[in-house]
Scaffold this motif. Structure first.
Motif, PDB file in Angstrom:
ATOM      1  N   GLU A  83       3.120 -20.946   1.761  1.00 38.44           N
ATOM      2  CA  GLU A  83       2.278 -21.538   2.804  1.00 38.44           C
ATOM      3  C   GLU A  83       3.086 -22.010   4.014  1.00 38.44           C
ATOM      4  O   GLU A  83       2.532 -22.613   4.929  1.00 38.44           O
ATOM      5  CB  GLU A  83       1.457 -22.670   2.204  1.00 38.44           C
ATOM      6  CG  GLU A  83       0.469 -22.160   1.151  1.00 38.44           C
ATOM      7  CD  GLU A  83      -0.333 -23.265   0.502  1.00 38.44           C
ATOM      8  OE1 GLU A  83       0.051 -24.458   0.617  1.00 38.44           O
ATOM      9  OE2 GLU A  83      -1.348 -22.947  -0.122  1.00 38.44           O
ATOM     10  N   PHE A  92       0.306 -13.537  -2.668  1.00 44.52           N
ATOM     11  CA  PHE A  92       0.291 -14.890  -3.187  1.00 44.52           C
ATOM     12  C   PHE A  92      -1.145 -15.372  -3.350  1.00 44.52           C
ATOM     13  O   PHE A  92      -1.979 -15.200  -2.461  1.00 44.52           O
ATOM     14  CB  PHE A  92       1.037 -15.834  -2.240  1.00 44.52           C
ATOM     15  CG  PHE A  92       0.912 -17.286  -2.603  1.00 44.52           C
ATOM     16  CD1 PHE A  92       1.585 -17.797  -3.686  1.00 44.52           C
ATOM     17  CD2 PHE A  92       0.096 -18.126  -1.865  1.00 44.52           C
ATOM     18  CE1 PHE A  92       1.467 -19.136  -4.032  1.00 44.52           C
ATOM     19  CE2 PHE A  92      -0.031 -19.470  -2.194  1.00 44.52           C
ATOM     20  CZ  PHE A  92       0.659 -19.969  -3.283  1.00 44.52           C
ATOM     21  N   LYS A 129      -3.019 -18.870  -4.234  1.00 42.79           N
ATOM     22  CA  LYS A 129      -2.839 -20.302  -4.461  1.00 42.79           C
ATOM     23  C   LYS A 129      -3.576 -20.742  -5.733  1.00 42.79           C
ATOM     24  O   LYS A 129      -4.721 -20.380  -5.956  1.00 42.79           O
ATOM     25  CB  LYS A 129      -3.369 -21.086  -3.259  1.00 42.79           C
ATOM     26  CG  LYS A 129      -3.092 -22.560  -3.341  1.00 42.79           C
ATOM     27  CD  LYS A 129      -3.501 -23.273  -2.080  1.00 42.79           C
ATOM     28  CE  LYS A 129      -3.146 -24.734  -2.174  1.00 42.79           C
ATOM     29  NZ  LYS A 129      -3.355 -25.428  -0.915  1.00 42.79           N
ATOM     30  N   GLY A 130      -2.860 -21.481  -6.573  1.00 42.15           N
ATOM     31  CA  GLY A 130      -3.454 -22.026  -7.796  1.00 42.15           C
ATOM     32  C   GLY A 130      -3.629 -21.018  -8.915  1.00 42.15           C
ATOM     33  O   GLY A 130      -4.222 -21.322  -9.939  1.00 42.15           O
ATOM     34  N   TYR A 131      -3.088 -19.814  -8.743  1.00 46.41           N
ATOM     35  CA  TYR A 131      -3.241 -18.785  -9.782  1.00 46.41           C
ATOM     36  C   TYR A 131      -2.523 -19.201 -11.055  1.00 46.41           C
ATOM     37  O   TYR A 131      -1.418 -19.706 -11.032  1.00 46.41           O
ATOM     38  CB  TYR A 131      -2.659 -17.458  -9.293  1.00 46.41           C
ATOM     39  CG  TYR A 131      -2.776 -16.335 -10.299  1.00 46.41           C
ATOM     40  CD1 TYR A 131      -3.955 -15.626 -10.429  1.00 46.41           C
ATOM     41  CD2 TYR A 131      -1.717 -16.017 -11.131  1.00 46.41           C
ATOM     42  CE1 TYR A 131      -4.080 -14.606 -11.349  1.00 46.41           C
ATOM     43  CE2 TYR A 131      -1.823 -14.995 -12.063  1.00 46.41           C
ATOM     44  CZ  TYR A 131      -2.997 -14.298 -12.172  1.00 46.41           C
ATOM     45  OH  TYR A 131      -3.108 -13.294 -13.096  1.00 46.41           O
TER      46      TYR A 131
END
Length: 154
Positions: free
Chosen positions: A32, A148, A150-152
């Motif tokens: 990010e 990417f 997020k939170g995977y």
């Protein structure tokens, strides 16, 4: 510090360095982070860290793509192979080899041939990158999309 400890304990336990391969991620800014690092910067930080900690007896470093786009991972690998390294520097990607292949295929039997061609493009690109001979010229837009999530979690 972690790599230093890892190799200390490998040596303490008589692990033969010539018989191991490492599968680390490249040193990149966070997914990010607003500014992307150049392939040369990623290569410099990654190789500096590895040269400080990984014995030259280790035969190979096989990088993971770590959520980078296919093109980004390939460009970074290529940058690391612009000068000699104490180990073979190559790839052990999953997503950065198969992402555009899966997007092409989408489970459709009629797209198998196109998917196979997409895999050959990615395999050739990374084969050239591990020799330091890759050029991003002609890369398709799909290969430039980041992976990417997020939170995977697995």
């Amino acid at each position: 510090k972690v790599w230093s400890e890892v190799f200390f304990y490998l040596a303490q336990n008589n692990v033969m360095f010539e018989g191991i391969l490492l599968k680390p991620s490249m040193v990149t800014p966070g997914a990010e982070h607003k500014n992307k690092a150049s392939p040369e910067t990623v290569a410099d930080f990654t190789l500096t860290m590895l040269k400080r900690r990984v014995p030259p007896a280790v035969p190979g470093i096989m990088f993971l793509s770590g959520g980078q786009s296919e093109a980004e991972a390939t460009l970074n690998l290529n940058a690391m192979n612009q000068s000699p390294n104490p180990w073979h520097v190559s790839f052990s990607y999953a997503r950065a080899l198969q992402n555009s292949v899966l997007r092409t295929w989408q489970g459709n039997p009629e797209k198998i041939e196109a998917s196979q061609k997409a895999l050959l493009v990615r395999a050739k690109a990374n084969s050239l990158a591990q020799l330091g001979k890759y050029s991003a010229e002609g890369e398709n837009e799909d290969a430039k999309k980041g992976m990417f999530v997020k939170g995977y979690t697995y």
